[in-house]
Design an enzyme around this catalytic site. Structure first.
Site, PDB file in Angstrom:
ATOM      1  N   THR A  48      75.656  -0.381  84.982  1.00  0.00           N
ATOM      2  CA  THR A  48      74.675  -1.463  84.894  1.00  0.00           C
ATOM      3  C   THR A  48      75.336  -2.644  84.183  1.00  0.00           C
ATOM      4  O   THR A  48      74.833  -3.150  83.193  1.00  0.00           O
ATOM      5  CB  THR A  48      73.405  -0.957  84.188  1.00  0.00           C
ATOM      6  OG1 THR A  48      72.998   0.256  84.837  1.00  0.00           O
ATOM      7  CG2 THR A  48      72.257  -1.953  84.308  1.00  0.00           C
ATOM      8  N   HIS A  49      76.479  -3.013  84.676  1.00  0.00           N
ATOM      9  CA  HIS A  49      77.191  -4.167  84.151  1.00  0.00           C
ATOM     10  C   HIS A  49      77.296  -5.224  85.246  1.00  0.00           C
ATOM     11  O   HIS A  49      78.373  -5.510  85.747  1.00  0.00           O
ATOM     12  CB  HIS A  49      78.585  -3.756  83.653  1.00  0.00           C
ATOM     13  CG  HIS A  49      78.547  -2.728  82.547  1.00  0.00           C
ATOM     14  ND1 HIS A  49      79.644  -2.031  82.139  1.00  0.00           N
ATOM     15  CD2 HIS A  49      77.535  -2.302  81.761  1.00  0.00           C
ATOM     16  CE1 HIS A  49      79.309  -1.195  81.151  1.00  0.00           C
ATOM     17  NE2 HIS A  49      78.029  -1.349  80.912  1.00  0.00           N
TER      18      HIS A  49
END
Lengths: 248, 570
Positions: free
Chosen positions: B499-500
């Site tokens: 989740t970057h």
């Protein structure tokens, strides 16, 4: 059982900072108190020894006939069979786990985006079926039944293990025609749900007596490993479920 | 007709890390701040019975309900974008604290190289080193200028860490000492030292000891319970917005959070923004909240979506290369290798989200790229985040995916694998961008954001190079068998990766190639600040949250300055 020590409440309070000076934040205190109250609250702990030990939860929420359920159960058992490592899917309660999951939000895709238009899409675009998981399972199980009769003239649950594996492999390899989904998609869902049923907290109906966790040496919902994290020995602990946590 | 409410100084759209930091800083400065949060309130007490892998890690209890809003995705412009119908590749947060609640807590700074990537690369390797179609650019701010903001964010969190020998200079040591080391971490340290690298303990927002931050908020000590990523912390021992900054804002009496409030538009008159329109999702009533300053503080996706829906700034056009909104969307790559150990069994089910050890010998320009056909690199780490049994069924290659042999191997190797992993930097490419989908709509009838994204040639080469390094480390650690990650193919929205997500409303020095200036102030509306990883011109090779937090402190300073002088700050 190396190095398994009781983690005292006093120590917990000191190490975590709950009892450190200048404690702030009502939520923190509240959460600690909640735990103490829960532990002592008789309402959460059925104590009447005369109450039945029947598994009232072992009944159908999703399935409507036993034959379909047996097909599911036999399929799960091939995915995760009973063997010298420990119980298989059926003994672990996995078919009931899946039945209950299919009856709820997961089976009804309530948290998935289910608006059209629907197109097949590339592999990289993921789930694009207009069917929810319940519908996919229903159809998949009917297909297993049909194929079993066609190939072996028997019910799936009566087949030899290798015959069952042949049929399931055809699904896994996407060789069976399905409508609005693919047989590989159905098989992957069933595989994933089986593994969930083996290892999810027992409150969901599978992982009976935490036997799934015991096979894997996973001790469940522990509160802390601060005492063991630096140990150079492998640590086996008595597993703990969320129910244990609530009613210790 | 929406009801118009009394004007406030600042309204933030979303209350996670960035909304929380702005609220704390600005409410303490005397401004009236309203936070519009479409989710619900939650506290530490909500996580006490949360050690439930199925509910949180598999069923995404803390994540965005994509039945109401998702994105559409395609690998390239030739494809039809289709909705991401279930979460997978990345996990969008929801409710108070946003994704800041379910993070792991790995809190690295980006390196000096990141902020001046274009200048430094060209200076050392010449103009040709950055290939055509890669939109690599400097950030408009240097590491030294960023340092004080990193320092503030790390103090708000109480980050536990130790000096990283290859990182940028720190003005202060980490607020708390590093987390405990473990046999797993020691194995990695020993191997990397033997190979001549410089390991250090990952800077962690799971704190090694109780800590009081600059707002007098206490963060407790991590108990290594192994339920961090995808979970909230029942101990209040993982720094998140709800235990660090939001209460600081509330204490001032100048801050109000309105829950169940879903913003649908930023109101823009062509020069300034005047406020936002939102709907109370319980009552269905619409409101206009006028404000002197609007701050977009939602996740990357919605920061960009709000700009596009509200017609603020020129949308990026991949045909012409013109336009800025939606440009430079980046992600990360995950090179790595899994080591299978036949003789040893590890306590890998214990851990904490940020418990780990890293090296930066292959980060940025810490190694010579003269003979390499890519730039940048990535952190290489071992982490002990706590492996849970549903999601972790490692098997050696050639093991069937189900049946007896699968059962045997997945049980055996559950506690007998150690993975060496990396996060590879991600560089912007002309073809990777965000815009509005022409077909699919969210629950409010608004278009979904459309992501057009694929891994690039640079990604594939970097992945191959770093994967080799991770495999060497795994072998040196003594694995019976080391299995390197397969080569990168097309990006897929299906399996969880990271989740970057970054970019789409990037910062810079030039309004023609950026959406916001270095205070995250919009070039076309000086009272609009767009805060978050949406501002990253590229994504570095470490976790982004420290940089997100630091930029929020920078933006807070910018808003204070703007409220004094009322104009563009740069």
């Amino acid at each position: 059982m190396a190095d398994e020590e009781t983690y005292s409440r006093r120590e917990f309070l000191r190490k975590s900072g709950y009892a450190a000076g200048g404690l702030v934040g009502g939520g923190l205190i509240a959460s600690l108190i909640t735990k103490q109250v829960m532990e002592e609250d008789p309402k959460t702990n059925p104590s009447d020894p005369n109450l039945s030990n029947d598994h009232f939860n072992d009944a159908f929420m999703f399935f409507t006939n036993r034959d379909d359920f047996r097909v599911l159960a036999s399929s799960c058992e091939r995915i995760f069979p009973d063997d010298e490592n420990g119980p298989g899917a059926i003994r672990l309660g996995v078919p009931f786990y899946i039945d209950h999951q299919l009856a709820g939000p997961w089976g009804n895709n309530t948290k998935e985006y289910m608006l059209g238009p629907f197109y097949k899409g590339k592999r990289t675009q993921g789930y694009q079926s207009r069917l929810n998981r319940g519908e996919i399972f229903r159809q998949g199980i009917q297909k297993i039944k049909v194929m079993s009769q066609m190939e072996f003239q028997k019910s799936f649950q009566e087949l030899e293990a290798d015959q069952q594996d042949n049929i399931l492999s055809a699904f896994a390899q996407n060789k069976v025609n399905m409508s609005g989904t693919s047989s590989a998609e159905f098989f992957e869902l069933m595989r994933a749900a089986t593994i969930e049923g083996v290892y999810a907290d027992p409150m969901y109906g599978g992982n009976r007596n935490m036997e799934g966790w015991k096979m894997k040496d996973f001790p469940g919902a522990q509160m802390a490993y601060i005492r063991q994290i630096q140990s150079d020995q492998f640590i086996e602990m008595k597993p703990q479920s969320l129910h244990n946590m609530l009613n210790k | 007709m929406p009801k118009t409410l009394p004007k406030v100084d600042v309204v933030t759209v979303g209350v996670g890390w960035t909304g929380g930091i702005l609220a704390a800083e600005l409410a303490r400065d005397g401004m009236k701040v309203v936070g519009l949060e479409r989710g619900k309130e939650r506290t530490t007490a909500d996580y006490l019975h949360g050690h439930d892998e199925l509910r949180y890690a598999l069923r995404y209890k803390l994540m965005q309900d994509v039945s109401k809003e998702t994105i559409t995705f395609r690998n390239n412009r030739g494809q039809r974008a289709l909705p991401m119908r279930q979460l997978g590749s990345f996990l969008l947060g929801e409710n108070l604290g946003g994704a800041g609640v379910h993070w792991n807590g790995q809190t690295y700074r980006f390196f000096p190289y990141d902020f001046e990537i274009k200048s430094l690369t060209e200076k050392k390797y010449g103009k040709e080193k950055i290939k055509k179609d890669y939109l690599v650019q400097d950030w408009g701010i240097t590491y030294n200028e960023m340092e004080p903001y990193y320092d503030q964010f790390e103090k708000a969190c109480g980050i536990s860490g130790e000096e990283n020998p290859m990182a940028g200079k720190r003005s202060n040591p980490y607020p708390t000492p590093p987390m405990k080391s473990t046999p797993i971490l020691e194995k990695f340290k020993k191997a990397t030292k033997q190979l001549g690298y410089q390991p250090y303990q990952i800077p962690s927002a799971n704190l090694s000891e109780p800590y009081m931050n600059q707002y007098d908020q206490q963060i407790n000590a991590c108990q290594y319970c192994a339920f961090c990523e995808r979970f909230g912390c029942e101990y209040g021992a993982k720094s998140d917005p709800v235990v660090t900054v939001i209460p600081a804002a509330k204490k001032t009496g100048n801050y109000e959070i309105r829950y169940h409030s879903n913003v649908t538009e930023v109101l823009y008159d062509g020069e300034k923004v005047t406020g936002v329109k939102y709907v109370d999702i319980y009552s269905g009533e619409e409101y206009i909240q006028p404000a002197e300053v609007v701050a977009l503080t939602s996740y990357v996706m919605n920061n960009v979506k709000f700009l596009l829906m509200s017609n603020i700034g020129e949308p990026y056009n991949p045909n012409t290369g013109r336009g800025v909104v939606g440009r430079s969307y980046c992600y990360q790559i995950l090179p790595g290798a899994t080591g299978f150990y036949d003789e040893e069994q590890f306590n890998s089910f214990m851990g904490a989200g940020a418990l780990g050890t890293s090296i930066n010998d292959f980060y940025g320009d810490n190694f010579d790229h003269s003979d390499l056909d890519f730039i940048h690199g990535g952190v290489i780490s071992i982490t002990q985040t706590g492996k849970r049994p549903i999601a972790n069924n490692p098997t050696p290659p050639d093991t069937p995916r189900w049946g007896k042999e699968f059962k045997r191997n997945s049980i055996k190797y559950y506690t007998r694998t150690l993975s060496v992993g990396s996060q590879g930097a991600s560089l912007p490419h002309r073809e990777n961008y965000l815009d509005l989908d022409p077909t699919y709509k969210d629950a409010y009838g608004l278009p979904l954001l459309r992501m057009t994204y694929n891994f690039t040639d640079q990604d594939k080469k970097l992945h191959r190079y770093i994967t080799k390094k991770t495999a060497e480390i795994s072998e040196r650690m003594g694995a019976s068998k080391t299995v390197p990650h397969p080569e990168l193919k097309d990006y897929s929205i299906v399996p969880y990766q990271t989740t970057h997500n970054t970019g789409g409303a990037i910062m810079g020095e030039d309004p023609n190639t950026s959406v916001v200036n270095s205070y995250l102030q919009h070039w076309d509306a000086d009272n609009l600040f767009v805060v978050g990883a949406s501002a990253f011109p590229h994504n570095g090779g470490v976790n982004p949250t420290d940089t997100v937090g630091a930029l929020a402190y920078r933006a807070a300073e910018g808003i204070k300055m703007y409220r004094k002088n009322g104009e563009l700050l740069v």
